[in-house]
Scaffold this motif. Structure first.
Motif, PDB file in Angstrom:
ATOM      1  N   CYS A 194       0.866  -1.188   0.000  1.00 50.48           N
ATOM      2  CA  CYS A 194       0.000   0.000   0.000  1.00 50.48           C
ATOM      3  C   CYS A 194       0.897   1.230   0.000  1.00 50.48           C
ATOM      4  CB  CYS A 194      -0.889  -0.020   1.246  1.00 50.48           C
ATOM      5  SG  CYS A 194      -1.802   1.521   1.497  1.00 50.48           S
TER       6      CYS A 194
ATOM      7  N   CYS B 290      -6.334  -2.183   0.452  1.00 51.27           N
ATOM      8  CA  CYS B 290      -5.411  -2.325   1.581  1.00 51.27           C
ATOM      9  C   CYS B 290      -6.189  -2.757   2.820  1.00 51.27           C
ATOM     10  CB  CYS B 290      -4.698  -1.004   1.843  1.00 51.27           C
ATOM     11  SG  CYS B 290      -3.782  -0.988   3.394  1.00 51.27           S
TER      12      CYS B 290
ATOM     13  N   LYS C 220       0.281   4.040   1.155  1.00 48.99           N
ATOM     14  CA  LYS C 220       0.202   4.757   2.437  1.00 48.99           C
ATOM     15  C   LYS C 220       0.787   3.937   3.581  1.00 48.99           C
ATOM     16  CE  LYS C 220      -4.025   7.305   1.696  1.00 48.99           C
ATOM     17  NZ  LYS C 220      -5.307   6.625   1.737  1.00 48.99           N
ATOM     18  N   CYS C 221       0.429   2.648   3.618  1.00 50.71           N
ATOM     19  CA  CYS C 221       0.781   1.842   4.797  1.00 50.71           C
ATOM     20  C   CYS C 221       2.030   0.992   4.603  1.00 50.71           C
ATOM     21  CB  CYS C 221      -0.382   0.924   5.191  1.00 50.71           C
ATOM     22  SG  CYS C 221      -1.976   1.745   5.190  1.00 50.71           S
TER      23      CYS C 221
ATOM     24  N   SER D 102      -5.460  -2.427   5.700  1.00 53.33           N
ATOM     25  CA  SER D 102      -5.244  -1.523   6.811  1.00 53.33           C
ATOM     26  C   SER D 102      -6.023  -0.210   6.634  1.00 53.33           C
ATOM     27  CB  SER D 102      -3.744  -1.266   6.936  1.00 53.33           C
ATOM     28  OG  SER D 102      -3.482  -0.325   7.904  1.00 53.33           O
ATOM     29  N   CYS D 103      -5.891   0.439   5.445  1.00 52.51           N
ATOM     30  CA  CYS D 103      -6.550   1.738   5.267  1.00 52.51           C
ATOM     31  C   CYS D 103      -7.716   1.671   4.294  1.00 52.51           C
ATOM     32  CB  CYS D 103      -5.548   2.790   4.818  1.00 52.51           C
ATOM     33  SG  CYS D 103      -4.969   2.540   3.119  1.00 52.51           S
TER      34      CYS D 103
HETATM   35 ZN    ZN Z   1      -3.019   1.182   3.339  1.00 55.37          ZN
END
Ligand code: ZN
Ligand code: ANZ
Length: 882
Positions: A460, A501, A462-463, A503-504
């Motif tokens: 990801c 993702c 972002k993550c 996570s996000c």
């Molecule tokens: Zn993410």
């Protein structure tokens, strides 16, 4: 006694073998229960890659394992003997590229074919536990363990060198780089650094090394190979200051790793890896150096390529200051034989005492100064020219106003240099420090291929790297992939890699690397203990009860990587709670290869044995092409291989002679750890023995014997019974030591004894003799059952038994029958050994004395006189004093 003609019919393996395979199947006798209370025994042969058909190497390997399994079962143990498929890997993808069949289809078709072939061998396998590593029901657990390992700090991402094909724009496996070029494009391969997933096996270097000592049922040579592979070396990190006038700005020193600081006075140059930062810095202003570096990288990443390439170097112009002498500088070369990922990627070269360094200086004219004087050499005349001296000796030429090493042993000098440089500081840091290095690198498991276990992580923006949630496992391979372009099909799949993702929730991408197939084979032995567990890789209590494998059998080609990776993986599984031990294989046996003569026709083309007819024997053997009679040249004996066409197809052998004949011949001809030469004559010999056993048992079956064991036995009966129990005792001993060829020899011998007994018997044998014949027949059949299970069943039935011999316990040896009836003693005359004498075991002193005095050697020594004394030490020795 005459043979009943109805029993002299040939044994028909083709009819009997499938019949007994069905009977075993129907009785379910090879299905192993996990809750069986008997002591456990786990025997495993290395599982096959489903390449298409089994080969003779498989036949040999699996026959040996089967003999062990059957024997341990007869010893009343609960035996685990499973089979599966090491089913991921490149050949399936190559088939897809070449033949347009899907890797999955190709693999499963091969599994089906090979399973049938294995079944035709009569192997006592528990097929209910079969696994294929390419099946999501297997690899989902592997993905789960990957995530567990990740959490436990056993997985990392590292920049790793890969072979890059600039034309196909793809990563190549080492075996796809041929002479430095891509196998398809022919383009010069480049090294590229890519992020790769690695298992942190190097965290276990010391432990994997030390635990080798506990593996006392492993061949010494395998332990040594592993030891060398781990490659522990104790050395010194030494900082060499760089001469500022010659050095690119920003660079001030060069740190090297050496195991021979004692040789520092023999230093002639420094060398650094092509991708060492200092090399890069120097190349920035030196296009010729930059070109040299690019060239050196074409070698590819394999150790072999680096070891065999010609040593080449390029003088950077940089000069390094000798740590023991501020006025002594050494040229810094970039050299193709220095690896960036060992030590510090830099060395000092001491040509007199290191062969690579010597080759190097001889090429570049840098000279050498010996500093270790071999024992017995004169310091004034000793020189090194083409062969470096790496042995022990006495230090010389090694003294200045800072240190004096002369006269020391190299070990002492090592310590003296290490201590001095560790106590010397430059820029507030010691010049040197001791370091233990291991050759073992972390295990790079990333493969840029389709047909492998997907690495279950998501990228990801972002993550970063996010593990795939456990409840989304398995991350399944997509079926709809194309193989029409180079590169990884997973990468160019239109949708597979697009995920959210975890996570996000934003857009993210799946990892498209798959795992090295060595991962698949690093835990299959644990999976076999409970392959039905759908929620976890193992059921730890069950795995702990079965493991370690008591006897692992396979080829020496797996002595290093597969076994080392499995040893690491078991430790990692222990750390993550999937198993309770460190070592997976308590006993290891590495069998030899199956080799065969090679044949070539007039045009020099290889010809298959199946198309060749051999005439004559021994030195006069000649070979002809069966179809045309053309003369064929008989060549050397080589490992069976498709390239030399010297292969014999197990199917053909089983079809013509039966599986038992093939199994028997495999076991009979040479010790199991050595190569076995496959010959038509040998197979025919085995086939004749099968027939002979069948006739022999037929003759025994004709004898009517009393049910009850007679109270006493006549001489003939005793003789036969002794032969039977001796064979029993010997075969038991040799099977448990895996000395199968010796078992075969004992069985031959026993069959001869039985046959002699039958031949010498009366027409109407006495009850005790008839009973002994029956006993011998029963024992014989049970002795060869592990090797020739089908024939054994047929014979067992012929003897009138209603049971399966495969379920019978091993016969009990009557130890009283093992005592030899005679004994051989050494005979001395006046204290010097002159002869041996063989007397009945129970012979008294007088009888022994008489036998000794009758010996020619003793008569000669006495020369007509009578002896002064004859000393008989019972059971030990006889001494005649003249
Ligand atoms: Zn993410
Ligand atoms: C000087 C020297 C003198 C060395 C001598 C050997 C003999 P092992 O035993 O395998 O640890 N070396 C160090 N790093 C290297 C690298 N990245 N690539 C290639 N060679 C490297 O070997 C350690 C020795 O291998 C080191 O000791 C170094 O050469 C070389 F008479 O230092 B020696």
């Amino acid at each position: 006694m005459t043979a009943d003609s109805s029993k002299t019919e040939r044994y028909n393996a083709r009819a009997a073998e499938p019949k007994w395979q069905k009977a075993w199947d129907a009785a379910g006798i090879y299905a192993t229960k996990n809750d069986d209370p008997r002591p456990k025994y786990y025997v495993l042969e290395m599982f096959p890659y489903p390449s298409g058909r089994i080969h003779m190497g498989h036949v040999r390997n699996y026959t040996m394992g089967d003999v062990v399994a059957r024997f341990k079962r007869a010893m009343n143990m609960n035996v685990l003997h499973p089979m599966g498929w090491d089913a991921f890997g490149m050949p399936a993808e190559n088939a897809a590229i070449d033949r347009k069949v899907h890797p999955k289809e190709w693999t499963y078709a091969n599994i089906a074919t090979m399973k049938k072939q294995l079944q035709s061998m009569g192997l006592s396998l528990d097929w209910a536990r079969e696994v294929a590593t390419c099946d999501p029901s297997y690899y989902r657990h592997q993905q789960r363990m990957f995530l567990d390992f990740l959490k436990a700090g056993l997985v990392a991402r590292e920049y790793r060198k890969v072979n890059w094909d600039p034309v196909d724009q793809t990563v190549l496996a080492n075996e796809q780089v041929i002479d430095g070029r891509g196998w398809r494009s022919g383009a010069l391969v480049e090294q590229r650094d890519l992020y790769q997933w690695v298992f942190k096996i190097s965290d276990y270097s010391q432990e994997l090394l030390e635990a080798l000592d506990t593996l006392d049922r492993w061949p010494d040579k395998v332990r040594l190979m592993q030891k060398n592979w781990i490659g522990r070396s104790e050395g010194l990190l030494v900082r060499f200051m760089l001469d500022a006038a010659t050095t690119p700005s920003g660079e001030t020193e060069l740190e090297i790793f050496t195991t021979r600081p004692d040789t520092l006075f023999g230093a002639k140059f420094m060398a650094i890896a092509p991708d060492h930062p200092l090399a890069q810095a120097a190349a920035a202003k030196n296009p010729k150096l930059a070109a040299f570096i690019t060239e050196a990288k074409h070698l590819g990443t394999s150790q072999e390529a680096i070891d065999t390439a010609e040593k080449m170097g390029f003088d950077t112009g940089i000069r390094a200051v000798h740590p023991l002498d501020p006025n002594w500088t050494l040229p810094v070369y970039v050299a193709n034989f220095i690896l960036m990922d060992y030590g510090t990627g830099a060395i000092f070269g001491c040509p007199a005492h290191d062969q690579r360094d010597l080759d190097f200086v001889n090429k570049y004219g840098l000279g050498n100064t010996p500093v270790v004087l071999p024992p017995g050499q004169d310091p004034n005349t000793f020189v090194v020219t083409d062969t470096a001296y790496d042995g022990d000796g006495t230090m010389f030429n090694s003294k200045n106003n800072v240190i004096d090493l002369n006269g020391m042993t190299p070990d002492k000098a090592f310590d003296a240099v290490a201590n001095l440089l560790a106590a010397t500081t430059r820029g507030n840091r010691p010049v040197a420090q001791r370091q233990v290095n291991y050759r073992l690198r972390d295990w790079g498991i990333s493969r840029q291929r389709y047909w492998g276990c997907p690495i279950p992580v998501i990228h990801c923006d972002k993550c970063g790297v996010v593990p795939a949630p456990v409840d989304t496992l398995p991350v399944k391979l997509p079926d709809d992939v194309t193989f029409d372009k180079p590169g990884n099909p997973l990468d160019r799949h239109p949708t597979w890699k697009n995920v959210k993702c975890p996570s996000c929730g934003g857009d993210a991408r799946r990892e498209t690397d798959t795992m090295d197939t060595f991962v698949d084979s690093s835990w299959y032995f644990a999976r076999f203990t409970d392959p039905w567990n759908e929620t976890a890789p193992t059921t730890p209590a069950v795995a702990n009860a079965w493991m370690p494998v008591d006897q692992y059998i396979g080829g020496i080609e797996h002595a290093i990587l597969h076994l080392l990776y499995s040893r690491f993986f078991t430790r990692a599984m222990k750390k993550t709670g999937h198993i309770g031990m460190d070592e997976p294989f308590a006993g290891l046996f590495t069998q030899g290869m199956v080799v065969h003569e090679t044949y070539r026709d007039k045009a020099g083309q290889w010809v298959e044995p199946a198309n060749v007819t051999i005439e004559g024997m021994g030195d006069t053997r000649i070979a002809k092409l069966t179809a045309t009679g053309e003369a064929i040249e008989i060549g050397s004996i080589e490992k069976m291989s498709k390239s030399k066409k010297n292969v014999v197809d197990p199917d053909d052998i089983i079809e013509s002679y039966g599986a038992d004949t093939a199994r028997w011949f495999m076991l009979s001809d040479s010790p199991p750890e050595r190569d076995v030469i496959w010959t038509e004559e040998g197979v025919q010999g085995a086939w004749r023995f099968v027939q002979r056993l069948w006739r022999l048992i037929g003759e025994v079956a004709d004898v009517t014997a009393p049910e009850a064991k007679p109270a006493s036995f006549g001489e003939d009966s005793l003789k036969l019974r002794k032969a039977a129990h001796r064979a029993l005792n010997n075969v038991s001993d040799d099977i448990s030591k895996l000395r199968f060829n010796r078992c075969v020899a004992h069985i031959y011998e026993f069959a001869n004894a039985l046959s002699d007994s039958i031949g010498s018997a009366e027409t109407a044998p006495s009850p005790d003799f008839a009973w002994s014949l029956r006993e011998a027949g029963d024992i014989l059949v049970r002795l060869f059952q592990p090797m020739m299970p089908h024939l054994a069943e047929e014979c067992w039935a012929a003897l009138g038994h209603k049971t399966l011999v495969a379920t019978q316990l091993w016969p009990e040896v009557e130890t009283a029958l093992l005592i030899e009836s005679s004994i051989t003693l050494p005979v001395q005359v006046n204290g010097k050994k002159r002869a041996d004498v063989t007397v009945p075991r129970e012979a008294g002193k007088d009888e022994i004395e008489a036998a000794v005095l009758a010996l020619d050697e003793v008569k000669r020594a006495l020369d007509g006189k009578s002896p002064k004394k004859v000393i008989v030490v019972p059971q030990r020795i006889v001494n005649v004093v003249v």
